[in-house]
Design an enzyme around this catalytic site. Structure first.
Site, PDB file in Angstrom:
ATOM      1  N   HIS A 138       0.124   9.912   3.544  1.00 62.21           N
ATOM      2  CA  HIS A 138       1.302   9.969   2.663  1.00 62.21           C
ATOM      3  C   HIS A 138       2.575   9.611   3.431  1.00 62.21           C
ATOM      4  CE1 HIS A 138      -1.264  12.298  -0.156  1.00 62.21           C
ATOM      5  NE2 HIS A 138      -1.721  12.807   0.975  1.00 62.21           N
ATOM      6  N   SER A 185      19.839 -12.037  12.314  1.00 59.27           N
ATOM      7  CA  SER A 185      20.620 -12.120  11.090  1.00 59.27           C
ATOM      8  C   SER A 185      21.765 -13.106  11.305  1.00 59.27           C
ATOM      9  CB  SER A 185      21.179 -10.734  10.752  1.00 59.27           C
ATOM     10  OG  SER A 185      22.306 -10.854   9.908  1.00 59.27           O
ATOM     11  N   LYS A 241      20.988  -7.503  14.782  1.00 50.84           N
ATOM     12  CA  LYS A 241      19.688  -7.424  14.118  1.00 50.84           C
ATOM     13  C   LYS A 241      18.583  -8.185  14.843  1.00 50.84           C
ATOM     14  CE  LYS A 241      18.673  -5.771  10.728  1.00 50.84           C
ATOM     15  NZ  LYS A 241      18.816  -6.191   9.337  1.00 50.84           N
ATOM     16  N   GLU A 289       6.767  -9.447   8.159  1.00 47.53           N
ATOM     17  CA  GLU A 289       7.174  -9.482   6.743  1.00 47.53           C
ATOM     18  C   GLU A 289       6.528 -10.665   6.035  1.00 47.53           C
ATOM     19  OE1 GLU A 289      11.488  -9.096   6.473  1.00 47.53           O
ATOM     20  OE2 GLU A 289      11.404  -7.711   8.147  1.00 47.53           O
ATOM     21  N   LYS A 298      -9.368 -27.053  -6.267  1.00 44.80           N
ATOM     22  CA  LYS A 298      -9.191 -27.310  -4.835  1.00 44.80           C
ATOM     23  C   LYS A 298      -7.850 -26.850  -4.244  1.00 44.80           C
ATOM     24  CE  LYS A 298     -11.343 -31.166  -5.768  1.00 44.80           C
ATOM     25  NZ  LYS A 298     -12.221 -30.557  -6.778  1.00 44.80           N
TER      26      LYS A 298
HETATM   27  N1  ARG Z   1     -12.043 -35.344  -8.575  1.00 43.31           N
HETATM   28  C1  ARG Z   1     -13.050 -34.709  -9.366  1.00 43.31           C
HETATM   29  C2  ARG Z   1     -12.964 -33.182  -9.110  1.00 43.31           C
HETATM   30  O1  ARG Z   1     -12.492 -32.808  -8.111  1.00 43.31           O
HETATM   31  C3  ARG Z   1     -14.398 -35.181  -8.979  1.00 43.31           C
HETATM   32  C4  ARG Z   1     -15.397 -34.989 -10.060  1.00 43.31           C
HETATM   33  C5  ARG Z   1     -15.070 -35.865 -11.198  1.00 43.31           C
HETATM   34  N2  ARG Z   1     -16.091 -35.822 -12.176  1.00 43.31           N
HETATM   35  C6  ARG Z   1     -15.899 -36.331 -13.397  1.00 43.31           C
HETATM   36  N3  ARG Z   1     -16.881 -36.224 -14.231  1.00 43.31           N
HETATM   37  N4  ARG Z   1     -14.772 -36.883 -13.754  1.00 43.31           N
HETATM   38  O2  ARG Z   1     -13.376 -32.408  -9.928  1.00 43.31           O
END
Ligand code: ARG
Length: 466
Positions: A159, A286, A292, A299, A334
């Protein structure tokens, strides 16, 4: 006027995509980093095609040489990436086709759906190995701090109130445990990644006589005995994004750990604690207040954990309710994964750097841990050893603490007669309880902060982090 489609898939189209659509749908700006994995996948795939008699050995060799040349160009920063070609896969294939006629056969029995799934599984195996190594680096830096401050005691907190004394090393070892679980989780993700998607095509495989096991072996998707591991359902293979979520979750959990360590360090550097000083190299000043020195690296470690959690959330939301199998939504999988990888890697290095330059203020730690109330629980244990039930002992010690507070004296400075009046089992030997090294030495069980256990943990960590 619409332009005629030049895309690899352009056969059934009379018009090419609008510029806005190209800008909207391209992924090469971020998936180009998959190039080494894409090339490895294409080499394995073409080797398999040659073995299956779908291309000749000569064609395979030409494709391999062409791919090697392209990768070298990419690595030298000389490759021309074209957003009109959408993604890393089509950029590489198009470049290859220019120099190697046989490249027109490379996409035989393959879809970008199984191709991108393969690239990403190779990426995850790589990313997990990199992060595991970087986290190991941070752990080693922490162990080094524990080694040079082996005898330092600090109050442990619950705590955020002083609770019981512990060795600083014990606190640091708690962090090592957290990081060790992160490493183990990333190891699990790598194990789950170790199944080869290639050969399942767009959704339903191929009529051509391919050998998925061969490709899997060539790419290192094998078990401990070297047997190939291939994914077992073509539809699941192109739809599945569990690994993305698992990887992001492992990074997010690592981030949560970072944020907790960072928070402890931020507290410890404040004037109110001053248990440690952080290296100038990882702090900033700072622009207004000359005195500072801010613990910005900590952080930011705390702040980055928000980003790592956000990436996980993005991925969960992306996949939720998505119909089987592949949908273009999945291209959005991605950026969050790459961001989690990049940020987690950076964080591990920054933690290692910050910790490596950390100095411990022994005087401040000693002053804080000399607070005798930290051993109030030990006084209750003292009564238990004299046959007093724990609940009664707890209550009696509470009253002793109150007495010290009212009289404004340190707990261990109360006159024995007074204390004896609170509970008759408290005898003249009661102050022995406040001997810190004695108190620590009594903590002998596994996982406890006593010196014997601590020695064992030092040996364990030295072995684990070798
Ligand atoms: N650039 C696409 C992705 O990252 C690759 C796969 C594309 N597939 C498709 N059926 N258009 O998902």
């Amino acid at each position: 006027m619409a332009k005629k489609s030049q895309a690899t898939w352009g056969g059934r189209f009379t018009a090419g995509p609008a510029d806005l659509m190209l800008q909207f749908s391209e992924s090469v700006s971020f998936d180009r980093r998959l190039a080494p994995f894409d090339v490895a996948g294409s080499k394995a795939h073409s080797a398999m095609l040659a073995r299956a008699g779908l291309i000749t050995a000569k064609e395979r060799d030409a494709i391999h040489a062409g791919l090697d040349a392209i990768l070298a160009e990419i690595e030298a920063g000389k490759f021309h990436w074209d957003t009109k070609l959408e993604d890393v896969h089509m950029n590489i294939e198009a470049a290859l086709t220019k120099s190697v006629p046989a490249a027109a056969k490379l996409h035989t029995a393959r879809s970008r759906n199984d191709q991108v799934a393969t690239d990403m599984r190779l990426f995850f195996k790589h990313a997990c190995a990199v992060l595991r190594e970087k986290i190991l680096g941070a752990q080693r830096a922490l162990l080094a701090v524990a080694v040079v401050n082996r005898d330092v005691l600090i109050p442990g907190y619950t705590h955020l109130q002083r609770a019981q004394p512990v060795y600083l090393a014990h606190h640091l070892f708690a962090w090592l445990e957290m990081l060790e679980r992160d490493r183990s989780r990333l190891g699990d993700v790598a194990t789950h990644a170790n199944w080869c998607p290639l050969g399942v095509g767009a959704i339903a495989g191929t009529t051509l006589p391919i050998d998925r096991e061969f490709t899997a072996k060539a790419l290192g998707f094998v078990d401990a005995k070297g047997r190939p591991q291939v994914t077992q359902n073509s539809m699941d293979t192109v739809a599945d994004r569990d690994l993305f979520i698992e990887f992001a979750a492992a990074c997010a959990t690592f981030g949560v750990h970072l944020s907790r360590m960072a928070e402890d360090l931020i507290l410890w550097t404040s004037a109110e604690f001053r248990f440690v000083d952080l290296p100038d190299e990882f702090c900033t000043g700072s622009s207004l207040m000359p005195q500072k020195k801010n613990s910005d690296s900590c952080e930011l470690l705390r702040g980055k954990s928000a980003r790592l959690q956000g990436n996980l959330h993005t991925l969960l939301t992306l996949v939720k309710g998505l119909p089987l199998t592949y949908n273009r939504d999945l291209q959005e999988d991605k950026p969050p994964v790459f961001d989690s990888f990049d940020q987690a890697a950076l964080c591990a290095d920054v933690l290692a750097g910050t910790v490596a330059g950390l100095t411990v203020r022994r005087d401040r730690c000693a002053a804080a841990v000399s607070d005798p109330t930290l051993l109030a629980t030990d006084l209750a244990d003292y009564l238990v050893m004299k046959g007093v039930p724990f609940r009664e002992a707890h209550h009696a010690v509470g009253a002793v603490v109150r007495l010290a507070e009212t009289n404004a004296v340190a707990l261990d400075q109360l006159p024995t007669e007074e204390v004896h009046k609170v509970h008759p089992a408290i005898g003249p030997d009661w102050t022995e309880v406040f001997d810190l090294s004695r108190a620590l030495a009594k903590r002998t069980g596994t996982g406890m902060p006593g010196p014997k256990q601590l020695a064992r943990q030092f040996n364990r960590w030295k072995r684990l982090l070798k």
